[in-house]
Every structure is written in structure tokens, then in C-alpha cells.
Scaffold this motif. Structure first.
Motif, PDB file in Angstrom:
ATOM      1  N   ILE A   1      -6.510   4.640  -4.757  1.00  0.00           N
ATOM      2  CA  ILE A   1      -4.664   4.380  -4.626  1.00  0.00           C
ATOM      3  C   ILE A   1      -4.588   2.954  -4.880  1.00  0.00           C
ATOM      4  CG2 ILE A   1      -3.148   4.172  -2.741  1.00  0.00           C
ATOM      5  CD1 ILE A   1      -4.475   6.798  -1.290  1.00  0.00           C
ATOM      6  N   VAL A   2      -5.660   2.269  -4.666  1.00  0.00           N
ATOM      7  CA  VAL A   2      -5.176   0.351  -4.430  1.00  0.00           C
ATOM      8  C   VAL A   2      -5.604   0.028  -6.056  1.00  0.00           C
ATOM      9  CG1 VAL A   2      -5.415   0.054  -2.035  1.00  0.00           C
ATOM     10  CG2 VAL A   2      -7.271   0.082  -3.453  1.00  0.00           C
TER      11      VAL A   2
ATOM     12  N   SER B   1       4.353  -1.047  -6.638  1.00  0.00           N
ATOM     13  CA  SER B   1       5.105   0.137  -7.322  1.00  0.00           C
ATOM     14  C   SER B   1       5.306   0.431  -8.708  1.00  0.00           C
ATOM     15  CB  SER B   1       5.982   0.459  -6.435  1.00  0.00           C
ATOM     16  OG  SER B   1       7.344  -0.386  -6.712  1.00  0.00           O
ATOM     17  N   GLY B   2       6.103  -0.765  -9.333  1.00  0.00           N
ATOM     18  CA  GLY B   2       6.434  -0.619 -10.748  1.00  0.00           C
ATOM     19  C   GLY B   2       7.718   0.110 -10.777  1.00  0.00           C
ATOM     20  N   LEU B   3       8.260   0.346  -9.445  1.00  0.00           N
ATOM     21  CA  LEU B   3       9.682   1.028  -9.389  1.00  0.00           C
ATOM     22  C   LEU B   3      10.604   0.317  -9.145  1.00  0.00           C
ATOM     23  CD1 LEU B   3       8.089   4.494  -7.418  1.00  0.00           C
ATOM     24  CD2 LEU B   3       8.535   4.265  -9.928  1.00  0.00           C
ATOM     25  N   PRO B   4      11.792   0.992  -9.228  1.00  0.00           N
ATOM     26  CA  PRO B   4      13.166   0.295  -8.930  1.00  0.00           C
ATOM     27  C   PRO B   4      12.960   0.436  -7.192  1.00  0.00           C
ATOM     28  CG  PRO B   4      13.640   1.812 -10.503  1.00  0.00           C
ATOM     29  CD  PRO B   4      12.266   2.255 -10.021  1.00  0.00           C
ATOM     30  N   VAL B   5      13.298  -0.910  -6.742  1.00  0.00           N
ATOM     31  CA  VAL B   5      12.972  -0.946  -5.272  1.00  0.00           C
ATOM     32  C   VAL B   5      14.488  -1.378  -4.717  1.00  0.00           C
ATOM     33  CG1 VAL B   5      12.436  -2.712  -3.379  1.00  0.00           C
ATOM     34  CG2 VAL B   5      10.739  -1.654  -5.210  1.00  0.00           C
ATOM     35  N   LEU B   6      15.173  -0.679  -3.800  1.00  0.00           N
ATOM     36  CA  LEU B   6      16.333  -0.896  -2.885  1.00  0.00           C
ATOM     37  C   LEU B   6      15.655  -1.936  -1.859  1.00  0.00           C
ATOM     38  CD1 LEU B   6      19.069  -0.861  -1.582  1.00  0.00           C
ATOM     39  CD2 LEU B   6      18.479   1.152  -0.881  1.00  0.00           C
ATOM     40  N   ALA B   7      15.938  -3.228  -1.850  1.00  0.00           N
ATOM     41  CA  ALA B   7      15.699  -3.957  -0.762  1.00  0.00           C
ATOM     42  C   ALA B   7      16.880  -4.271   0.206  1.00  0.00           C
ATOM     43  CB  ALA B   7      15.213  -5.591  -1.255  1.00  0.00           C
ATOM     44  N   ASP B   8      16.287  -4.077   1.576  1.00  0.00           N
ATOM     45  CA  ASP B   8      17.265  -4.385   2.526  1.00  0.00           C
ATOM     46  C   ASP B   8      17.442  -5.985   2.928  1.00  0.00           C
ATOM     47  OD1 ASP B   8      18.487  -4.404   5.276  1.00  0.00           O
ATOM     48  OD2 ASP B   8      16.847  -3.309   6.191  1.00  0.00           O
TER      49      ASP B   8
ATOM     50  N   PHE C   1       0.992  -1.205   0.115  1.00  0.00           N
ATOM     51  CA  PHE C   1      -0.156  -0.002   0.060  1.00  0.00           C
ATOM     52  C   PHE C   1       0.768   1.309   0.165  1.00  0.00           C
ATOM     53  CE2 PHE C   1      -2.546   3.323   2.500  1.00  0.00           C
ATOM     54  CZ  PHE C   1      -3.523   3.432   1.546  1.00  0.00           C
ATOM     55  N   MET C   2       1.992   1.356   0.872  1.00  0.00           N
ATOM     56  CA  MET C   2       2.777   2.513   0.935  1.00  0.00           C
ATOM     57  C   MET C   2       3.535   2.426  -0.437  1.00  0.00           C
ATOM     58  SD  MET C   2       3.902   5.246   2.452  1.00  0.00           S
ATOM     59  CE  MET C   2       3.641   4.987   4.222  1.00  0.00           C
ATOM     60  N   ALA C   3       3.872   1.356  -0.908  1.00  0.00           N
ATOM     61  CA  ALA C   3       4.635   1.294  -2.224  1.00  0.00           C
ATOM     62  C   ALA C   3       3.834   2.043  -3.481  1.00  0.00           C
ATOM     63  CB  ALA C   3       5.069   0.101  -2.666  1.00  0.00           C
ATOM     64  N   ARG C   4       2.668   1.735  -3.454  1.00  0.00           N
ATOM     65  CA  ARG C   4       1.457   2.490  -4.246  1.00  0.00           C
ATOM     66  C   ARG C   4       1.482   3.794  -4.339  1.00  0.00           C
ATOM     67  NH1 ARG C   4      -2.195   0.253  -7.796  1.00  0.00           N
ATOM     68  NH2 ARG C   4      -2.323  -2.213  -7.868  1.00  0.00           N
ATOM     69  N   MET C   5       1.503   4.292  -2.776  1.00  0.00           N
ATOM     70  CA  MET C   5       1.345   5.908  -2.626  1.00  0.00           C
ATOM     71  C   MET C   5       2.647   6.448  -3.244  1.00  0.00           C
ATOM     72  SD  MET C   5      -0.635   6.021   0.944  1.00  0.00           S
ATOM     73  CE  MET C   5      -0.863   7.952   0.929  1.00  0.00           C
ATOM     74  N   LEU C   6       3.681   5.650  -2.845  1.00  0.00           N
ATOM     75  CA  LEU C   6       5.187   6.365  -3.416  1.00  0.00           C
ATOM     76  C   LEU C   6       5.216   6.608  -4.803  1.00  0.00           C
ATOM     77  CD1 LEU C   6       7.850   4.538  -0.983  1.00  0.00           C
ATOM     78  CD2 LEU C   6       6.573   6.930  -0.958  1.00  0.00           C
ATOM     79  N   ALA C   7       4.602   5.432  -5.747  1.00  0.00           N
ATOM     80  CA  ALA C   7       4.345   5.746  -6.962  1.00  0.00           C
ATOM     81  C   ALA C   7       3.413   7.020  -7.365  1.00  0.00           C
ATOM     82  CB  ALA C   7       4.080   4.279  -7.760  1.00  0.00           C
ATOM     83  N   ARG C   8       2.412   6.974  -6.862  1.00  0.00           N
ATOM     84  CA  ARG C   8       1.430   7.806  -7.291  1.00  0.00           C
ATOM     85  C   ARG C   8       2.052   9.358  -6.813  1.00  0.00           C
ATOM     86  NH1 ARG C   8      -4.110   7.110  -7.522  1.00  0.00           N
ATOM     87  NH2 ARG C   8      -4.532   8.855  -5.865  1.00  0.00           N
ATOM     88  N   ALA C   9       2.781   9.554  -5.876  1.00  0.00           N
ATOM     89  CA  ALA C   9       3.355  10.671  -5.634  1.00  0.00           C
ATOM     90  C   ALA C   9       4.565  11.221  -6.416  1.00  0.00           C
ATOM     91  CB  ALA C   9       4.027  10.774  -4.262  1.00  0.00           C
ATOM     92  N   GLY C  10       4.826  10.175  -7.356  1.00  0.00           N
ATOM     93  CA  GLY C  10       5.781  10.882  -8.404  1.00  0.00           C
ATOM     94  C   GLY C  10       7.297  10.421  -8.133  1.00  0.00           C
TER      95      GLY C  10
END
Length: 299
Positions: free
Chosen positions: A276-277, A78-85, A29-38
Motif C-alpha cells: 500500500i505504501v 494519491s495522485g488524484l484530484p483533491v477537494l480540500a476543506d 495513508f488513507m489517500a493511497r488506499m483510496l487511489a488503490r481502490a480506484g
């Protein structure tokens, strides 16, 4: 041809004097919000994941399989590049081989691995311990050998400032760079002076800056970080921190009054949540594929 997420992150973090902002997400959910925020990248924070999945602090309780599952969900959402810990890599060099292969298959564009003793803890908590530098070097070499996609970025972190001092942290990071680290993550510099020392010492080397909420490391704007030599900045917990106060107020009011009627204007609507979802996209797909009208999802 669509650009790979690994290649995209490499390109973004190669821009001169620029710093890519990667806010933290502990769930899809947060990942989707980040993508929507640009935003252009997402940080799958171990701390945010521990909070959202376990309701607990980042003290080394998450398993590799839990983090792996969260990675592909966040990449997908997100569809974005993800840095994974990937914490300590979940074991020795042989474990690191499997860890890197699995997270690459899950779609991560970059991985960060630290030199703490397991069980690890948040880099801004006290009581950390670090493994011998030589052991970490072997784990980095294993990580380099494990990746199939050469663009998968390996961000190597040292927690040695709080344990052995900043000079020792520099020595470790130099060895980690020689072993194959694509980007260095010198965790928890204290104050502006130490942050600037990190930037000066590793001038020309891609650096990650962790804009942590503990207050140990200073808040520095992304454009300034870029000029200093930091190519990636993570903001692990700020989405969660921003949400806590309004949630607590709403719950307190509900408990006190037995209703949320007087709070509706201060909250997001059901319609906004469904936007958002991705419900509109789901509805469009139902129509496109001929789902009968009486079976289609409606608000």
C-alpha cells in the motif's frame, strides 16, 4: 500533455447525471488506499484531519498551516484530484486571498469554504453560527480573484439550514452562486424531503452532497444523486469509522491475553502494508538507479 488535476475534476463533475464519489482522507495513508481502490477523487476532510492529526473532533482547532501541509501530502500520495476543506478561509476576505493562493500552490483541485462564524465546527454538530451573507459574498469574490488556475473549483458551503432554516439557506446559496461559486454545498439537509428540495431548487446548478455519518442526511446511492443533480459526493469519515471496531477488538485482545498470535489471520500482513505504501516501487527505483545490493531495501 498530462491533464491537470483541476481540469480533470472539472471534466469529471461535468458529466450529465453522474456524481463523482470522493471518500474522505485525513492523511496520506488513507489517500493511497483510496487511489488503490480506484476512486477518482479524494476529499481532504477537516474532520478526518482533526481526528488523525489532533485526535480531536472538528471544532475549529486546526490551523491553516496544518491543513495546507496535509493537502500537499494527500495530493502527493494519491495522485488524484483533491477537494480540500479550507473551513471559513481562516479570516476575512484578505485572509481568503492568501488561503486560496496557498492551497492552489499545494495542488488542490477544488476548495470548499463555509459561511460559519470562526471558530467553526463540524456541519453536523449543534450550536453553529453563520456570518452575514454579505460578508460571505465578499469572501467568495476574493477567492475567485485569488486563483491563478481558472479550473480550480470553488465549492461554497452554507450551514444556514440548522441556523436560519432552509429558505434562508436557499437565499444565501443563490447569492453565493451569483458571487462566483462553481458548486454549491448546502450542508446537512435533514431527511429525504429536504435533500430533494435542495436538488429541485438548484436544478441545473452543480451541487455537492455530504454523505455524513451523523444520520441527519440520508444515504443515497451515487447514481441516484447524479440523477438528482449532485455532481460530487463526499464520504468524510467512513474509512475511519470502518477501522475503529477492528482496532478496538485487537487492542482489547492484546490487553487481555498479552499476545496477538491468535489474531494474525484477521489482520493485514506486513507485506500488504508495504504494498500500500509503495515499497515495491521504491525497491524498483533502487535497482534502476544502481543502489548497491547491500543497501537495497528488502522485506
Amino acid at each position: 500533455m498530462t491533464e491537470k488535476l483541476t481540469t480533470r475534476l472539472r471534466r469529471l463533475t461535468s458529466q450529465p447525471d453522474a456524481c463523482v464519489m470522493a471518500p474522505g482522507a485525513g492523511d496520506a495513508f488513507m489517500a493511497r488506499m483510496l487511489a488503490r481502490a480506484g476512486f477518482e477523487a479524494v476529499y481532504m476532510s477537516g474532520f478526518a484531519t482533526s481526528v488523525t492529526r489532533l485526535g480531536m473532533s472538528d471544532v475549529g482547532l486546526l490551523t491553516a498551516s496544518e491543513m495546507l501541509d496535509n493537502t500537499w501530502r494527500i495530493v502527493d500520495a494519491s495522485g488524484l484530484p483533491v477537494l480540500a476543506d479550507i473551513d471559513t478561509g481562516y479570516g476575512n476576505a484578505m485572509n481568503v486571498l492568501r488561503t486560496v493562493r496557498d492551497f492552489e500552490k499545494a495542488g488542490a483541485a477544488a476548495l470548499h469554504m463555509e459561511d460559519q462564524v470562526s471558530p467553526k465546527r463540524c456541519g453536523h454538530l449543534a450550536g453553529k453560527r453563520v456570518i452575514p451573507a454579505a460578508e460571505m459574498v465578499s469572501k467568495i469574490k476574493a477567492a475567485c480573484d485569488a486563483r491563478v488556475d481558472a479550473d480550480l473549483m470553488l465549492v461554497i458551503r452554507t450551514d444556514a439550514i440548522a441556523v436560519e432554516g432552509i429558505e434562508a439557506a436557499f437565499e444565501r446559496a443563490e447569492r453565493y452562486r451569483e458571487a462566483g461559486a462553481d458548486m454549491l454545498f448546502i450542508e446537512a439537509p435533514v431527511g429525504r424531503e429536504q435533500t430533494e428540495r435542495v436538488a429541485r431548487h438548484f436544478k441545473g446548478v452543480p451541487l455537492l452532497y455530504n454523505m455524513a455519518a451523523s444520520g441527519k442526511s440520508p444515504d443515497i446511492p451515487a447514481d441516484e444523486l447524479g440523477r438528482m443533480g449532485f455532481r460530487l459526493a463526499t464520504f468524510a469519515l467512513y474509512g475511519l469509522l470502518a477501522a475503529i471496531a477492528p482496532i478496538e477488538r485487537m487492542l482489547g485482545e492484546l490487553r487481555r491475553t498479552g499476545t496477538i498470535g491468535h489474531l494474525r489471520d484477521s489482520m493485514a500482513t506486513f507485506k500488504h502494508l508495504n504494498e500500500i505504501v509503495g515499497l515495491p516501487e521504491h525497491q524498483a527505483a533502487e535497482a534502476r538507479y544502481g543502489v548497491p545490493e547491500d543497501e537495497q531495501t528488502r522485506l
